[in-house]
Design a protein around this motif. Structure first.
Motif, PDB file in Angstrom:
ATOM      1  N   PHE A 189      -1.579  -6.694  -5.473  1.00 53.54           N
ATOM      2  CA  PHE A 189      -0.699  -7.447  -6.361  1.00 53.54           C
ATOM      3  C   PHE A 189       0.396  -8.252  -5.667  1.00 53.54           C
ATOM      4  CE2 PHE A 189      -2.271  -3.871  -8.953  1.00 53.54           C
ATOM      5  CZ  PHE A 189      -3.024  -4.613  -9.851  1.00 53.54           C
ATOM      6  N   ILE A 190       0.690  -7.934  -4.395  1.00 57.62           N
ATOM      7  CA  ILE A 190       1.783  -8.646  -3.724  1.00 57.62           C
ATOM      8  C   ILE A 190       1.321  -9.315  -2.431  1.00 57.62           C
ATOM      9  CG2 ILE A 190       4.038  -8.399  -2.611  1.00 57.62           C
ATOM     10  CD1 ILE A 190       4.609  -6.156  -4.662  1.00 57.62           C
ATOM     11  N   LEU A 191       0.750  -8.547  -1.507  1.00 54.94           N
ATOM     12  CA  LEU A 191       0.413  -9.100  -0.205  1.00 54.94           C
ATOM     13  C   LEU A 191      -0.643 -10.202  -0.290  1.00 54.94           C
ATOM     14  CD1 LEU A 191       0.375  -5.897   2.028  1.00 54.94           C
ATOM     15  CD2 LEU A 191       2.205  -7.576   1.741  1.00 54.94           C
ATOM     16  N   LYS A 192      -1.678  -9.992  -1.099  1.00 57.14           N
ATOM     17  CA  LYS A 192      -2.725 -11.014  -1.224  1.00 57.14           C
ATOM     18  C   LYS A 192      -2.173 -12.316  -1.791  1.00 57.14           C
ATOM     19  CE  LYS A 192      -7.001  -8.460  -1.584  1.00 57.14           C
ATOM     20  NZ  LYS A 192      -8.206  -8.226  -2.410  1.00 57.14           N
ATOM     21  N   GLU A 193      -1.146 -12.211  -2.617  1.00 58.36           N
ATOM     22  CA  GLU A 193      -0.526 -13.402  -3.195  1.00 58.36           C
ATOM     23  C   GLU A 193       0.381 -14.110  -2.198  1.00 58.36           C
ATOM     24  OE1 GLU A 193      -1.274 -14.545  -6.246  1.00 58.36           O
ATOM     25  OE2 GLU A 193      -2.661 -12.863  -6.468  1.00 58.36           O
ATOM     26  N   SER A 194       0.880 -13.353  -1.202  1.00 54.69           N
ATOM     27  CA  SER A 194       1.873 -13.893  -0.281  1.00 54.69           C
ATOM     28  C   SER A 194       1.310 -14.353   1.062  1.00 54.69           C
ATOM     29  CB  SER A 194       2.949 -12.842  -0.008  1.00 54.69           C
ATOM     30  OG  SER A 194       3.536 -12.417  -1.213  1.00 54.69           O
ATOM     31  N   PHE A 195       0.153 -13.821   1.455  1.00 50.44           N
ATOM     32  CA  PHE A 195      -0.397 -14.118   2.775  1.00 50.44           C
ATOM     33  C   PHE A 195      -1.816 -14.668   2.659  1.00 50.44           C
ATOM     34  CE2 PHE A 195       2.661 -10.689   3.428  1.00 50.44           C
ATOM     35  CZ  PHE A 195       3.452 -11.231   4.432  1.00 50.44           C
ATOM     36  N   THR A 196      -2.157 -15.552   3.577  1.00 42.28           N
ATOM     37  CA  THR A 196      -3.514 -16.105   3.591  1.00 42.28           C
ATOM     38  C   THR A 196      -4.366 -15.483   4.689  1.00 42.28           C
ATOM     39  OG1 THR A 196      -2.790 -17.903   5.020  1.00 42.28           O
ATOM     40  CG2 THR A 196      -2.770 -18.319   2.640  1.00 42.28           C
ATOM     41  N   ASN A 197      -3.840 -14.500   5.381  1.00 41.88           N
ATOM     42  CA  ASN A 197      -4.549 -13.815   6.454  1.00 41.88           C
ATOM     43  C   ASN A 197      -5.857 -13.225   5.918  1.00 41.88           C
ATOM     44  OD1 ASN A 197      -5.290 -11.322   7.958  1.00 41.88           O
ATOM     45  ND2 ASN A 197      -3.587 -11.966   9.263  1.00 41.88           N
ATOM     46  N   SER A 198      -6.968 -13.477   6.590  1.00 44.12           N
ATOM     47  CA  SER A 198      -8.264 -13.013   6.092  1.00 44.12           C
ATOM     48  C   SER A 198      -8.367 -11.487   6.081  1.00 44.12           C
ATOM     49  CB  SER A 198      -9.413 -13.611   6.901  1.00 44.12           C
ATOM     50  OG  SER A 198      -9.350 -13.199   8.234  1.00 44.12           O
ATOM     51  N   PHE A 199      -7.704 -10.805   7.012  1.00 42.98           N
ATOM     52  CA  PHE A 199      -7.720  -9.338   6.991  1.00 42.98           C
ATOM     53  C   PHE A 199      -7.071  -8.814   5.717  1.00 42.98           C
ATOM     54  CE2 PHE A 199      -5.709  -5.233   7.934  1.00 42.98           C
ATOM     55  CZ  PHE A 199      -6.847  -4.491   8.209  1.00 42.98           C
ATOM     56  N   ILE A 200      -5.915  -9.346   5.357  1.00 41.10           N
ATOM     57  CA  ILE A 200      -5.223  -8.938   4.128  1.00 41.10           C
ATOM     58  C   ILE A 200      -6.061  -9.304   2.907  1.00 41.10           C
ATOM     59  CG2 ILE A 200      -3.189  -9.363   2.677  1.00 41.10           C
ATOM     60  CD1 ILE A 200      -2.510  -7.671   5.099  1.00 41.10           C
ATOM     61  N   GLN A 201      -6.630 -10.476   2.896  1.00 43.49           N
ATOM     62  CA  GLN A 201      -7.386 -10.964   1.747  1.00 43.49           C
ATOM     63  C   GLN A 201      -8.689 -10.200   1.516  1.00 43.49           C
ATOM     64  OE1 GLN A 201      -6.548 -13.380  -0.528  1.00 43.49           O
ATOM     65  NE2 GLN A 201      -4.566 -13.434   0.461  1.00 43.49           N
ATOM     66  N   PHE A 202      -9.413  -9.867   2.583  1.00 41.46           N
ATOM     67  CA  PHE A 202     -10.773  -9.372   2.422  1.00 41.46           C
ATOM     68  C   PHE A 202     -11.035  -7.952   2.913  1.00 41.46           C
ATOM     69  CE2 PHE A 202     -11.122 -14.029   3.047  1.00 41.46           C
ATOM     70  CZ  PHE A 202     -11.450 -14.352   1.742  1.00 41.46           C
ATOM     71  N   TYR A 203     -10.249  -7.445   3.853  1.00 44.04           N
ATOM     72  CA  TYR A 203     -10.614  -6.188   4.493  1.00 44.04           C
ATOM     73  C   TYR A 203      -9.594  -5.058   4.377  1.00 44.04           C
ATOM     74  CZ  TYR A 203     -14.104  -9.254   6.469  1.00 44.04           C
ATOM     75  OH  TYR A 203     -15.112 -10.158   6.612  1.00 44.04           O
ATOM     76  N   PHE A 204      -8.354  -5.373   4.102  1.00 41.78           N
ATOM     77  CA  PHE A 204      -7.333  -4.329   4.102  1.00 41.78           C
ATOM     78  C   PHE A 204      -7.601  -3.273   3.040  1.00 41.78           C
ATOM     79  CE2 PHE A 204      -2.905  -2.770   3.323  1.00 41.78           C
ATOM     80  CZ  PHE A 204      -2.757  -2.145   4.543  1.00 41.78           C
ATOM     81  N   ASN A 205      -8.011  -3.676   1.839  1.00 37.71           N
ATOM     82  CA  ASN A 205      -8.313  -2.695   0.801  1.00 37.71           C
ATOM     83  C   ASN A 205      -9.506  -1.820   1.189  1.00 37.71           C
ATOM     84  OD1 ASN A 205      -6.186  -3.366  -0.820  1.00 37.71           O
ATOM     85  ND2 ASN A 205      -7.382  -4.572  -2.264  1.00 37.71           N
ATOM     86  N   ASP A 206     -10.465  -2.383   1.907  1.00 37.21           N
ATOM     87  CA  ASP A 206     -11.593  -1.582   2.386  1.00 37.21           C
ATOM     88  C   ASP A 206     -11.115  -0.544   3.402  1.00 37.21           C
ATOM     89  OD1 ASP A 206     -13.418  -3.070   0.854  1.00 37.21           O
ATOM     90  OD2 ASP A 206     -13.506  -4.596   2.408  1.00 37.21           O
ATOM     91  N   PHE A 207     -10.191  -0.932   4.247  1.00 30.67           N
ATOM     92  CA  PHE A 207      -9.606  -0.018   5.223  1.00 30.67           C
ATOM     93  C   PHE A 207      -8.873   1.122   4.513  1.00 30.67           C
ATOM     94  CE2 PHE A 207      -5.941   0.975   8.023  1.00 30.67           C
ATOM     95  CZ  PHE A 207      -6.641   1.524   9.086  1.00 30.67           C
TER      96      PHE A 207
END
Length: 97
Positions: free
Chosen positions: A18-36
């Motif tokens: 709800f916050i980081l994905k809206e604030s950053f365009t980093n592909s790790f944050i967008q696509f992989y952090f939740n999987d981690f």
């Protein structure tokens, strides 16, 4: 302790969603952090169930690794058949583990 890790994992997942994905365009944050984070949540949730059934929360690697691997394989290769928002990505599987 597993309850604390479950809440912490859920909090970090929510923060990212709800916050980081809206604030950053980093592909790790967008696509992989939740999987981690999912791997940590799965371990802590399984520890809670184990604690309720067996009165201890100790899980060994020979139980945890196949559980996370099976969950990741299911999510990456079976879920796309019935959930059109899900896609197969082998890197996701790496981040689960």
């Amino acid at each position: 302790m597993p309850i604390l890790f479950s809440f912490l994992s859920f909090f970090i997942y929510s923060l990212n969603t709800f916050i980081l994905k809206e604030s950053f365009t980093n592909s790790f944050i967008q696509f992989y952090f939740n999987d981690f984070i999912a791997g940590f949540f799965l371990i802590s949730y399984t520890s809670i169930i184990h604690l309720l059934i067996y009165k201890n929360s100790h899980l060994n690697f020979s139980f945890i690794f196949p559980l996370i691997l099976a969950s990741g394989l299911f999510w990456e290769y079976i879920t796309p058949f019935y959930n059109n928002r899900s896609t197969t990505d082998i890197l996701d599987l790496f981040f689960y583990i």
